[in-house]
Design an enzyme around this catalytic site. Structure first.
Site, PDB file in Angstrom:
ATOM      1  N   ASP A  79       0.828  -1.204   0.000  1.00  0.00           N
ATOM      2  CA  ASP A  79       0.000   0.000   0.000  1.00  0.00           C
ATOM      3  C   ASP A  79       0.866   1.260   0.000  1.00  0.00           C
ATOM      4  OD1 ASP A  79      -2.166  -1.625  -0.146  1.00  0.00           O
ATOM      5  OD2 ASP A  79      -3.256  -0.737   1.534  1.00  0.00           O
ATOM      6  N   HIS A 112      -3.595  -2.374  -2.656  1.00  0.00           N
ATOM      7  CA  HIS A 112      -3.673  -1.202  -3.537  1.00  0.00           C
ATOM      8  C   HIS A 112      -2.690  -1.273  -4.698  1.00  0.00           C
ATOM      9  CE1 HIS A 112      -6.549   1.644  -1.673  1.00  0.00           C
ATOM     10  NE2 HIS A 112      -6.357   0.872  -0.624  1.00  0.00           N
TER      11      HIS A 112
END
Lengths: 446, 545
Positions: A79, A112
């Site tokens: 992330d 992500h």
């Protein structure tokens, strides 16, 4: 390599590098990452970090608090991108450092790091805006596909080395299991290792948790809020007053190597009962919507029994029983993961069998949380010699190396958690950031 | 300099819609949301709205639906009403009666007394003699319609529920689970007839505002009120965030707007015998007297329960939670018009703050009590710490626009269309009933297939997901061509942004790589697990709920 060093300098100044350089960098990074296994072996000492989310200035603060690269060995649990303003600069800097110091920098994949998620949560927009085309976004996404899914930390010590922030009247180093430091290196709380009761598979695991897994009922505010750090704690531990004290104790020379630590962005998967099964996945793809690879990047621990459906719509919830069985079966002493905002920066759960580390302070400019990093120190007893082999030996060994070490640990019954030092820090001050010129607006406004 | 008149004068709302009552006074080029006649109300087939948008193809359908047309019409109607007005040389604004039929708000008004000077209108003698009336939040308004007052009372009750569901202490996660209790209380109150009072003024039984405030109540033949309330409450309840996800976003805002639009259709804001309203007066009462108070309640909810943005592009979205205040607020500051002119496409009202002022905290504080745009920015400043240009780069860039608030207003409307109404993740939860109908608008043109639509439609038709391709994200920030062609102006002729050009399907820019995620299976994901602490944010875009 001077080009690379120049790129690093430019990115450290928070200035994006030209598209052609990004392309080159991503190409090199892919060549490097393709050699890594799905589960990278990392040797202590290592500093473990959680979500960054494009908060570049806070990443700089993290390096200030945790030590610069390559002096400090870093493991980032994914992330890097989305939501923040500087996903591009943050990720490219980390990638440059990875290429420049491959053995001092480990990057694993977060949920992500995905094409679909970055189009929804901002990184795609950012690349388009900063480069005017999606090329850089595409280069980065191609790198995402090659990031490892997890890491195993070996050779972490049961004891903490001395630190300059240690008060004069500190307890013997081998009794300290957890230390929490503020951003200035001052100890703000300390937790002693309970006397171990042998024979229990998770022996010694009933540790005081510094910020409160619900299961052990111990909580402390000491790491939340300000970095100035009160030392108050309800934990059954000796907490010294904050402030710098004498140093130079010979801490770190005693104790055994702790069990291995599994690092993964999200958590466990019902499809993965052995770490070795992670190694068998074909990871070089977009993160699927389901399956083991998806779960590793999306799941969350929760106060439930067994497995539960995740409100995120991907991955699962898993309870303490799952973690304990998994750790026991895999000779792990701890799982370190990120993926969830924790106001105090880190949170140990389930008798310290799993910890969440969160490294984006004041997340999204508004959450008011502090961030943390987790330092695992190197065992110097000589018992962890296998784990200290240098270089790439364990990088893609198909799991042989770690098993050997873990077996050794197992025989010694040394699966109690490694000594953990958390450093808690706040958002970087904003005064150093210059205001940019206004950019052209979207076509709606033309 | 003046914007061209509405490019196409289209007929009044099509026959498939509820019959507008005596709306003979309409200017065709400035359509209004039609009001059900009292007779058609009795027989109107109210229904409980249901979710219809399941796939990308459904989204395409939505953009040609009557509901879409009505939403657009209502927003433009409200928007234009907020634009400052040129007044004749007499500055006695409160007594001015505009006879321009264009935008009078209620259809049951008797024809206004003719004032020949105004009626023949539009040429106001000279700019120097022109007075301007603007419509800030904090200026006195003519007496609000009773329904507006009732709605404010309802909102006050809604806000009061916060005290009954204080946020929970304990381990701090982001969204506070006490919001679920608050929402439960809201549902209870609505089931207990909370909304009934705002329906009372229908048929003029509510009495006049300012007289005694008491209504004469139901009377016979009011069975329809119950079914109408059942339909409308879905939109009302949808306007206060998601109890399951502990978030609030533009989809919820849209739901509340639809609630107001539904009330409008029922005629609750028109009160026969109230006397003449000025052009747009009732619309302004709805926005300034209900919608802004609604936003303030929502902001308190967000602060109290730490409600998350629903579907956030991070800093690359316009705003974490809201959109409409940027439309209405920019309208408040746009160059003045006469009652017959369409919304300007550029220019600012005299004395309006500069667009650049939004980046200055002191200016924001100065104007946040009077202007909805600044009010929204003020809330951002309350919530976020850090440089404005960093946490709100889109708003920061917009603050550099040189052509005034009219330009910003026009852009906001186009952006709303593309980023809210045409976004699957946002509108997928919007329910359709009799007032906002899923039926096709016979006058609708085929929607311009934006990249978003193509990407979504592809994904949706194969897998039923809510995935969006890169194109969806592109339009919000990137400064690239947006799905909406830039025409000469906002066409008032129909659902304004629906067919403003026909560039046809755009090939996906950037393209979704072929290695995209595989379609999800039937595994029932997205069902909440243990609710306690799982709201730290990122949700799978493909999750169904």
């Amino acid at each position: 390599m001077s080009d690379l060093d120049r790129a690093i300098a430019q990115l450290r100044a928070c200035r994006p590098i030209p598209e052609a350089e990004v392309r080159q960098l991503c190409h090199k990074a892919r060549e490097l990452l393709i050699e890594e296994g799905n589960v990278v072996t990392v040797n202590a000492p290592v500093t473990i970090c959680g979500d960054i989310h494009g908060q570049f200035h806070d990443l700089m603060e993290l390096f200030r608090v945790g030590g610069d690269v390559p002096d400090t060995n870093y493991l980032f649990m994914g992330d890097f991108v989305d939501r923040g303003f500087y996903s591009l600069e943050s990720f490219l800097l980390l990638l440059c450092l990875k290429v420049r110091y491959p053995d001092r920098m480990t990057l694993i994949r977060g949920n992500h790091e995905s094409r679909q998620i970055t189009t929804v949560y901002g990184f795609y927009d950012e690349c388009l805006r900063k480069y005017g085309s999606a090329n850089v976004w595409r280069y980065c996404c191609d790198v995402f596909d090659y990031l490892a899914l997890g890491a195993i930390v070996l050779g972490a010590s049961n004891t903490l080395p001395s630190s300059s922030g240690q008060p004069a009247a500190s307890p013997p180093a081998d009794e300290v299991e957890i230390e929490v430091h503020n951003a200035h290196g001052h100890v703000i709380s300390r937790f002693l290792r309970p006397k171990e009761t042998k024979g229990d598979g998770t022996g010694g695991a009933r540790t005081a948790s510094p910020n409160g897994g619900l299961s052990n009922g111990v909580s402390s505010d000491s790491s939340s809020g300000s970095g100035s750090g009160s030392a108050s704690s309800s934990a059954p531990a000796n907490t010294g007053p904050p402030g710098s004290g004498a140093s130079g104790s010979s801490g770190g020379s005693v104790g055994n190597p702790a069990g291995a630590v599994l690092c993964v962005h999200g958590g466990l998967s019902p499809l993965i009962d052995m770490v070795d099964k992670i190694r068998l996945l074909d990871r070089k793809q977009e993160v699927p919507h389901e399956g083991a690879m998806c779960d590793l990047l999306w799941s969350d621990p929760d106060e439930i029994d067994g497995w539960g459906l995740s409100p995120r719509g991907a991955g699962f919830l898993f309870g303490a029983d799952i973690v304990k069985v998994f750790n026991h079966r895999n000779d792990l002493s701890l799982i370190a993961r990120a993926h969830q905002l924790v106001m105090e920066g880190f949170k140990e759960m389930f008798d310290a069998s799993i910890v969440t580390v969160w490294s984006a302070p004041n997340y999204c400019y508004r959450c008011g949380n502090v961030a943390a990093l987790l330092e695992l120190s190197e065992d110097e007893s000589g018992l962890g010699v296998l784990a200290r082999s240098n270089g790439e030996v364990n990088r893609s060994d198909g799991g042989v190396g770690p098993r050997g070490v873990l077996m050794e640990n197992d025989l010694m019954g040394a699966r109690s958690g490694p000594a953990r030092r958390y450093r808690v820090f706040q958002a970087a001050p904003q005064d150093s950031r210059g205001m940019p010129a206004k950019k052209p607006v979207a076509d709606y406004f033309l | 300099m003046d914007p061209p008149p509405a490019p196409t004068a289209t007929p009044t709302p099509s026959s498939s819609t509820p019959t507008p009552s005596s709306s003979s006074a309409r200017t065709p080029s400035l359509p209004q949301l039609p009001i059900l006649s009292s007779s058609s109300r009795q027989t109107h087939p109210f229904t409980t709205p249901t979710k219809r948008i399941h796939t990308g193809a459904d989204l395409t359908h939505f953009l040609t639906s009557l509901a879409y047309r009505d939403i657009c019409t209502f927003i433009l109607q409200l928007n234009r009403a907020l634009c400052p007005r040129k007044l004749p040389s007499t500055p006695t604004t409160t007594t001015t009666t505009t006879a321009t039929p264009g935008a009078t708000s209620t259809s049951q008004l008797p024809p206004p007394p003719v004032s020949s000077t105004l009626n023949t209108n539009p040429r106001i003698k000279s700019q120097s003699q022109t007075h301007v009336q603007s419509f800030p939040l904090d200026a006195p308004r003519p007496a609000d319609p009773l329904a507006v007052i009732r709605l404010r009372e309802i909102l006050a009750q809604v806000e009061g529920l916060i005290d009954l569901a204080p946020p929970e202490a304990g381990p701090r996660r982001f969204g506070n689970v006490a919001f679920r209790r608050w929402y439960g209380l809201l549902e209870e109150r609505v089931a207990g007839g909370l909304l009934r009072t705002c329906l009372v003024p229908v048929d003029g039984k509510g009495g006049k505002v300012g007289e005694d405030g008491s209504e004469e109540g139901g009377g016979g033949g009011d069975e329809w009120l119950e079914t109408a309330a059942e339909e409308l409450k879905v939109y009302f309840l949808g306007g206060f965030g998601s109890a399951q996800r502990l978030d609030y976003g533009t989809g919820h805002e849209l739901s509340f707007l639809a609630f107001l639009g539904g009330l409008w259709k029922l005629g609750v804001f028109s009160q026969p015998g109230r006397g003449q309203e000025e052009d747009g007066e009732v619309e302004r009462a709805v926005v300034l007297g209900v919608f802004e108070p609604y936003l303030r309640v929502v902001r308190r909810l967000i602060l109290t329960y730490n409600l998350e943005p629903a579907g956030s592009h991070g800093v690359w979205g316009l705003d974490d939670h809201s959109f409409l205040p940027y439309i209405f607020g920019s309208a408040q500051l746009t160059r003045p018009i006469t009652d017959s002119e369409p919304m300007p496409l550029e220019g600012s009202a005299p004395g309006a703050p500069k667009p650049a002022d939004v980046a200055k905290p002191a200016s924001v504080d100065l104007h946040r009590e009077s202007n909805m745009y600044f009010s929204a920015i003020g809330f951002i400043n309350d919530v976020k710490k850090g440089p404005f240009w960093e946490h709100s780069p889109i708003l920061y860039d917009i603050s550099g626009i040189k052509d005034g608030w009219g330009k910003i207003n026009k852009g906001m409307i186009k952006m709303f269309n593309a980023e809210v109404l045409a976004k699957f993740p946002v509108v997928q939860h919007f329910p359709f009933g009799s007032l906002f109908s899923w039926d096709v608008d016979p006058d609708a043109q085929a929607p311009v297939l934006s990249m978003h639509l193509t990407a979504t439609a592809t994904a949706g038709s194969t897998a039923g997901t809510s995935s969006s391709g890169p194109g969806s994200a592109a339009s919000s920030a990137a400064g690239l061509p947006t799905p909406m062609p830039t025409g000469p102006g906002i066409p008032y002729s129909r659902a304004p942004w629906a067919g403003a050009g026909s560039s046809g399907p755009t090939p996906p820019r950037g393209g979704v790589p072929d290695t995209g995620p595989p379609p999800p299976t039937a595994f029932p994901r997205g069902v909440p697990g243990r609710a306690s602490n799982q709201f730290s944010v990122t949700k799978a875009p493909w999750a169904k709920d």
